[in-house]
Motif scaffolding. Structure first.
Motif, PDB file in Angstrom:
ATOM      1  N   PRO A 101       0.820  -1.216   0.000  1.00 52.24           N
ATOM      2  CA  PRO A 101       0.000   0.000   0.000  1.00 52.24           C
ATOM      3  C   PRO A 101       0.857   1.271   0.000  1.00 52.24           C
ATOM      4  CG  PRO A 101      -0.741  -1.543   1.691  1.00 52.24           C
ATOM      5  CD  PRO A 101       0.571  -2.056   1.173  1.00 52.24           C
ATOM      6  N   LEU A 102       0.395   2.269  -0.734  1.00 46.52           N
ATOM      7  CA  LEU A 102       1.034   3.588  -0.766  1.00 46.52           C
ATOM      8  C   LEU A 102       0.091   4.589  -0.129  1.00 46.52           C
ATOM      9  CD1 LEU A 102       2.419   3.542  -4.421  1.00 46.52           C
ATOM     10  CD2 LEU A 102       3.714   3.194  -2.317  1.00 46.52           C
ATOM     11  N   LYS A 103       0.593   5.396   0.759  1.00 44.99           N
ATOM     12  CA  LYS A 103      -0.242   6.378   1.447  1.00 44.99           C
ATOM     13  C   LYS A 103      -0.278   7.684   0.679  1.00 44.99           C
ATOM     14  CE  LYS A 103       0.574   4.363   5.916  1.00 44.99           C
ATOM     15  NZ  LYS A 103       0.795   4.557   7.313  1.00 44.99           N
ATOM     16  N   ALA A 104      -1.406   8.379   0.814  1.00 43.02           N
ATOM     17  CA  ALA A 104      -1.596   9.735   0.291  1.00 43.02           C
ATOM     18  C   ALA A 104      -1.560   9.818  -1.235  1.00 43.02           C
ATOM     19  CB  ALA A 104      -0.572  10.686   0.907  1.00 43.02           C
ATOM     20  N   ILE A 105      -1.940   8.738  -1.911  1.00 44.42           N
ATOM     21  CA  ILE A 105      -2.058   8.772  -3.373  1.00 44.42           C
ATOM     22  C   ILE A 105      -3.452   8.281  -3.718  1.00 44.42           C
ATOM     23  CG2 ILE A 105      -1.215   7.902  -5.579  1.00 44.42           C
ATOM     24  CD1 ILE A 105       1.532   7.609  -4.348  1.00 44.42           C
ATOM     25  N   VAL A 110      -1.345   1.203  -4.687  1.00 44.26           N
ATOM     26  CA  VAL A 110      -0.366   0.209  -4.279  1.00 44.26           C
ATOM     27  C   VAL A 110       0.803   0.212  -5.247  1.00 44.26           C
ATOM     28  CG1 VAL A 110      -2.112  -1.297  -3.226  1.00 44.26           C
ATOM     29  CG2 VAL A 110      -1.399  -1.705  -5.588  1.00 44.26           C
ATOM     30  N   GLN A 111       1.918  -0.230  -4.719  1.00 42.14           N
ATOM     31  CA  GLN A 111       3.081  -0.477  -5.548  1.00 42.14           C
ATOM     32  C   GLN A 111       3.187  -1.979  -5.721  1.00 42.14           C
ATOM     33  OE1 GLN A 111       6.791   0.367  -3.635  1.00 42.14           O
ATOM     34  NE2 GLN A 111       7.995  -0.262  -5.394  1.00 42.14           N
ATOM     35  N   CYS A 112       3.468  -2.416  -6.923  1.00 40.65           N
ATOM     36  CA  CYS A 112       3.713  -3.829  -7.168  1.00 40.65           C
ATOM     37  C   CYS A 112       5.215  -4.062  -7.045  1.00 40.65           C
ATOM     38  CB  CYS A 112       3.244  -4.229  -8.558  1.00 40.65           C
ATOM     39  SG  CYS A 112       1.478  -4.114  -8.762  1.00 40.65           S
ATOM     40  N   GLY A 122      11.443  -2.747 -13.810  1.00 40.63           N
ATOM     41  CA  GLY A 122      10.526  -1.616 -13.892  1.00 40.63           C
ATOM     42  C   GLY A 122       9.759  -1.409 -12.606  1.00 40.63           C
ATOM     43  N   GLU A 123       8.880  -0.447 -12.634  1.00 36.92           N
ATOM     44  CA  GLU A 123       8.032  -0.139 -11.486  1.00 36.92           C
ATOM     45  C   GLU A 123       6.582  -0.105 -11.952  1.00 36.92           C
ATOM     46  OE1 GLU A 123       9.901   2.877  -8.632  1.00 36.92           O
ATOM     47  OE2 GLU A 123      10.688   3.450 -10.600  1.00 36.92           O
ATOM     48  N   GLN A 124       5.688  -0.532 -11.077  1.00 36.69           N
ATOM     49  CA  GLN A 124       4.262  -0.492 -11.396  1.00 36.69           C
ATOM     50  C   GLN A 124       3.496   0.018 -10.180  1.00 36.69           C
ATOM     51  OE1 GLN A 124       1.810  -4.151 -11.900  1.00 36.69           O
ATOM     52  NE2 GLN A 124       1.401  -3.293 -13.930  1.00 36.69           N
ATOM     53  N   ILE A 125       2.589   0.948 -10.453  1.00 35.78           N
ATOM     54  CA  ILE A 125       1.691   1.469  -9.424  1.00 35.78           C
ATOM     55  C   ILE A 125       0.272   1.322  -9.946  1.00 35.78           C
ATOM     56  CG2 ILE A 125       0.956   3.514  -8.132  1.00 35.78           C
ATOM     57  CD1 ILE A 125       3.868   4.501  -8.378  1.00 35.78           C
ATOM     58  N   ILE A 126      -0.601   0.806  -9.105  1.00 31.81           N
ATOM     59  CA  ILE A 126      -2.020   0.677  -9.433  1.00 31.81           C
ATOM     60  C   ILE A 126      -2.778   1.464  -8.375  1.00 31.81           C
ATOM     61  CG2 ILE A 126      -3.974  -0.897  -9.739  1.00 31.81           C
ATOM     62  CD1 ILE A 126      -1.883  -3.090 -10.397  1.00 31.81           C
ATOM     63  N   GLY A 152      11.400   0.956  -1.837  1.00 37.25           N
ATOM     64  CA  GLY A 152      12.132   0.849  -3.087  1.00 37.25           C
ATOM     65  C   GLY A 152      11.456   1.552  -4.249  1.00 37.25           C
ATOM     66  N   LEU A 153      10.469   2.386  -3.975  1.00 38.30           N
ATOM     67  CA  LEU A 153       9.770   3.135  -5.024  1.00 38.30           C
ATOM     68  C   LEU A 153      10.594   4.366  -5.372  1.00 38.30           C
ATOM     69  CD1 LEU A 153       7.089   3.381  -6.651  1.00 38.30           C
ATOM     70  CD2 LEU A 153       6.245   4.803  -4.788  1.00 38.30           C
ATOM     71  N   SER A 154      10.827   4.602  -6.652  1.00 39.47           N
ATOM     72  CA  SER A 154      11.597   5.779  -7.036  1.00 39.47           C
ATOM     73  C   SER A 154      10.782   7.035  -6.791  1.00 39.47           C
ATOM     74  CB  SER A 154      12.014   5.700  -8.511  1.00 39.47           C
ATOM     75  OG  SER A 154      10.904   5.918  -9.347  1.00 39.47           O
ATOM     76  N   ASP A 155      11.488   8.120  -6.554  1.00 33.77           N
ATOM     77  CA  ASP A 155      10.825   9.405  -6.359  1.00 33.77           C
ATOM     78  C   ASP A 155      10.025   9.791  -7.599  1.00 33.77           C
ATOM     79  OD1 ASP A 155      11.871   9.704  -3.786  1.00 33.77           O
ATOM     80  OD2 ASP A 155      13.648  10.769  -4.520  1.00 33.77           O
TER      81      ASP A 155
END
Length: 169
Positions: A101-105, A110-112, A122-126, A152-155
């Protein structure tokens, strides 16, 4: 108006019509992110494409940058869900790894986190804002820049997700 003025006017209009399309190319418009911001995320000039907006405002935007043999890509897909409580789970099921889970978005994001190489670096956000889901995929050549300490999520990925969610509110 004299005949000379009339001819000059018609010639100017015709010349302007023929020359304008060449000089004034329309940039592909993505409602969630512009090409300059995508270029910052991907580290250089990008080619942008977008599907036509649906009547609900849904679209998919794709930004690509090629550098030698490496391909850098940022894709943003936004879709309207008929039943958000049920449909969002379908999107989450596409996550090829652990859901963090990602807060304040948005209302829910969530980040996968990839298991092994399922996202190929790569990075994935849903995420979801009311009845709209967004899926952000970022693929970069190595190494990954600006990784924050948070999961580990990039800025850059977090900033894109915040911008997309903010546009959907």
């Amino acid at each position: 108006m004299s005949k000379k003025c009339w001819i000059a006017f018609v010639f100017t209009v015709i010349a302007g019509t023929l020359i304008s399309p060449v000089r004034c190319r329309a940039e592909v418009q993505c409602p969630w992110l512009n090409a300059a911001t995508a270029a910052g995320v991907l580290g250089g000039d990008v080619q942008a494409t977008a599907t036509a907006l649906t009547s609900q405002g849904d679209t998919t935007c794709d930004f690509k940058r090629n550098q030698h043999s490496a391909v850098f890509e940022l894709t943003i897909a936004v879709h309207t869900m008929a039943l958000p409580s049920k449909d969002f789970a379908t999107y989450l099921a596409r996550c090829p790894g652990t859901v963090v889970p990602l807060k304040a978005i948005g209302n829910e994001a969530v980040q996968c986190v990839a298991s092994s190489n399922s996202l190929n670096g790569g990075e994935q956000i849903i995420g979801r804002v009311r009845d709209r889901v967004f899926v952000i995929d970022i693929k970069r050549g190595s190494p990954r820049p600006s990784v924050s300490t948070q999961n580990g999520l990039s800025d850059e990925a977090r900033n894109v997700a915040e911008q997309v969610a903010g546009a959907l509110f």
